[in-house]
Design a protein around this motif. Structure first.
Motif, short mmCIF file in Angstrom:
data_model
loop_
_atom_site.label_atom_id
_atom_site.label_comp_id
_atom_site.label_asym_id
_atom_site.label_seq_id
_atom_site.Cartn_x
_atom_site.Cartn_y
_atom_site.Cartn_z
N PHE A 22 -13.26 25.58 -21.45
CA PHE A 22 -13.81 26.61 -22.04
C PHE A 22 -13.87 25.95 -23.60
O PHE A 22 -14.71 25.71 -24.45
N LEU A 66 -17.15 24.50 -26.66
CA LEU A 66 -17.47 25.06 -27.84
C LEU A 66 -18.13 23.92 -29.00
O LEU A 66 -17.99 22.56 -28.79
N PHE A 102 -15.67 41.81 -27.37
CA PHE A 102 -16.42 40.51 -27.70
C PHE A 102 -17.78 40.43 -27.31
O PHE A 102 -18.84 40.05 -27.86
N GLN A 103 -17.93 40.89 -25.84
CA GLN A 103 -19.46 40.89 -25.29
C GLN A 103 -20.44 41.75 -26.14
O GLN A 103 -21.50 41.38 -26.52
N ALA A 129 -10.87 28.30 -31.77
CA ALA A 129 -10.68 29.04 -30.46
C ALA A 129 -9.30 29.71 -30.33
O ALA A 129 -8.26 29.29 -30.92
N PRO A 153 -14.43 31.90 -30.88
CA PRO A 153 -14.62 32.24 -29.23
C PRO A 153 -13.30 32.11 -29.06
O PRO A 153 -12.19 31.88 -29.09
N THR A 154 -13.21 33.16 -27.62
CA THR A 154 -11.81 33.60 -27.34
C THR A 154 -11.73 33.68 -25.51
O THR A 154 -12.71 33.92 -25.04
N VAL A 186 -19.64 37.62 -29.15
CA VAL A 186 -18.96 36.37 -29.56
C VAL A 186 -18.69 35.70 -28.15
O VAL A 186 -18.34 36.29 -27.02
N LYS A 187 -18.72 34.37 -27.93
CA LYS A 187 -18.51 33.58 -26.73
C LYS A 187 -17.01 33.79 -26.23
O LYS A 187 -15.95 33.56 -27.26
N SER A 188 -17.03 34.23 -25.20
CA SER A 188 -15.83 34.57 -24.66
C SER A 188 -15.71 34.63 -23.00
O SER A 188 -16.86 34.66 -22.61
N GLU A 189 -14.57 34.37 -22.38
CA GLU A 189 -14.25 34.23 -21.12
C GLU A 189 -13.00 34.88 -20.73
O GLU A 189 -12.05 34.96 -21.33
#
Length: 283
Positions: A273, A277, A238-239, A161, A214-215, A243-246
Motif C-alpha cells: 500500500f 502512493l 474515506f470512500q 500515510a 491515504p489510509t 481518499v485512497k484507502s484499503e
C-alpha cells in the motif's frame, strides 16, 4: 505493571540491521515534569533522505509502554527509519494529552529531519488499538493546530500515510454506543466524558475529508474490544470523500491477536500500500 486491555505486555528487544543506528529514549517533548521519549532506529546515512514510520502502542490510553513493540523488520528491510514513541497515559493526563504528544513527535521529526536524515514527505504514522486512534488523529489533523499547544514552529504538518490497526474511530460511540465494551474511554476523557462536542473533537472519523492522507485499515471481525463496525464506518467515510484507502478484514480475528502468518500477510499488504502512493513512487 498494569496489563493492557486484552493485550499481554511482553518486553521486546528490537533487533535492527547492523548498518542502522539506534537512539533510545530521546526526549521529543516535555510537559511539566513529564518527558516524552521516543526510540529512533535510523537508516544508514546516504545522499537520499529516508522514509520513517512512527509506531504508537495501544492499551486503551491507560497502559502500555513502547518497549512492548517490535516486528519492525519488514520496515527495516525497506529502508525505513522507525520512531517508536511513548505518550502520556490516563494516569498522567487525560484527553487530549495523548493526541498532543503524538502531534509533538510529528513536529519534532519535521524540525529535526535534516539531522535525522529523514524525508518529511515520507512520514508514515502507525498504531494499534488506542495507538491506531492516535495515528489517525495525528495524521488526519493535518494543519489543524488545535492540539499543538506544547509544540510550535511548524506550520505544515503532514503525513504521507496512516496505518490504522483496529483503532478507535468514534470515541463517543465507543463510550456510549450499543456496542460499547470498555471503561477506557470514560477514564481517558476524565471530566470531559459528557461533553459531546469535545469527545467528537478527539474522534478521528469527524476529521476525514477529501484532503486526508491515504489510509490502510486492518481489523478483526470478531474483535471483542473495539467494535469492527468502527473501522467499517471509517472506511466508508474515506470512500465517500475519495481518499485512497484499503480495508483488510481478518476473518475471525480478535483484538490484535492474529496468527503469525496473518501478521506477515498484513505487513506485506501495508508495504504494498505504501509503495503504491504517489509520494513513494520514484518519478
Amino acid at each position: 505493571m498494569q496489563a493492557q486491555e486484552n493485550i499481554e505486555i511482553v518486553q521486546k528487544a528490537v533487533v535492527f540491521p547492523a548498518n542502522y543506528s539506534a537512539k533510545l529514549d530521546v526526549v521529543y517533548t516535555q510537559v511539566g515534569d513529564w518527558e516524552g521519549r521516543v526510540d529512533l532506529y535510523l537508516a544508514p546515512n546516504s545522499k537520499e533522505r529516508t522514509p520513517v514510520i512512527i509506531n504508537i502502542h495501544g492499551g486503551g490510553w491507560k497502559s502500555g509502554v513502547k518497549e512492548t513493540q517490535g516486528g519492525f523488520n519488514t520496515y527495516f528491510k525497506e529502508g525505513f527509519a522507525v520512531a517508536n514513541m511513548e505518550y502520556r497515559l490516563t494516569g498522567q493526563a487525560t484527553a487530549p494529552a495523548a493526541i498532543e504528544d503524538t502531534r509533538c513527535l510529528l513536529i519534532y521529526l519535521i524540525k529535526n529531519a535534516k539531522e535525522l536524515n529523514i524525508d518529511v514527505n515520507k512520514i508514515v504514522i502507525m498504531g494499534g488499538s488506542a495507538g491506531g486512534h492516535l495515528a489517525l488523529m495525528g495524521g488526519l489533523l493535518g494543519n489543524d493546530h488545535r492540539f499543538d499547544v506544547n509544540c510550535s514552529g511548524i506550520e505544515n504538518v503532514k503525513v504521507a500515510a496512516i496505518i490504522d490497526k483496529y483503532g478507535i474511530t468514534d470515541v463517543w460511540d465507543w463510550a456510549y454506543g450499543p456496542q460499547h465494551k470498555s471503561k477506557s474511554p470514560l477514564l481517558w476523557l476524565g471530566d470531559k466524558a459528557k461533553d459531546e462536542a469535545f469527545v467528537k473533537s478527539v474522534s478521528p472519523i469527524f476529521y476525514v475529508n477529501k484532503n486526508s492522507p491515504p489510509t490502510f485499515i486492518v481489523h478483526g471481525d470478531a474483535d471483542p474490544t473495539v467494535p469492527y463496525q468502527q473501522s467499517v464506518d471509517l472506511y466508508k467515510k474515506f470512500q465517500e470523500v475519495g481518499v485512497k484507502s484499503e480495508f483488510m478484514t481478518v476473518q475471525g480475528g480478535l483484538h490484535g491477536k492474529f496468527e503469525k502468518e496473518k501478521n506477515k500477510e498484513i505487513n506485506v499488504a501495508i508495504i504494498k500500500f505504501i509503495k503504491s502512493l504517489d509520494s513513494f513512487i520514484e518519478i
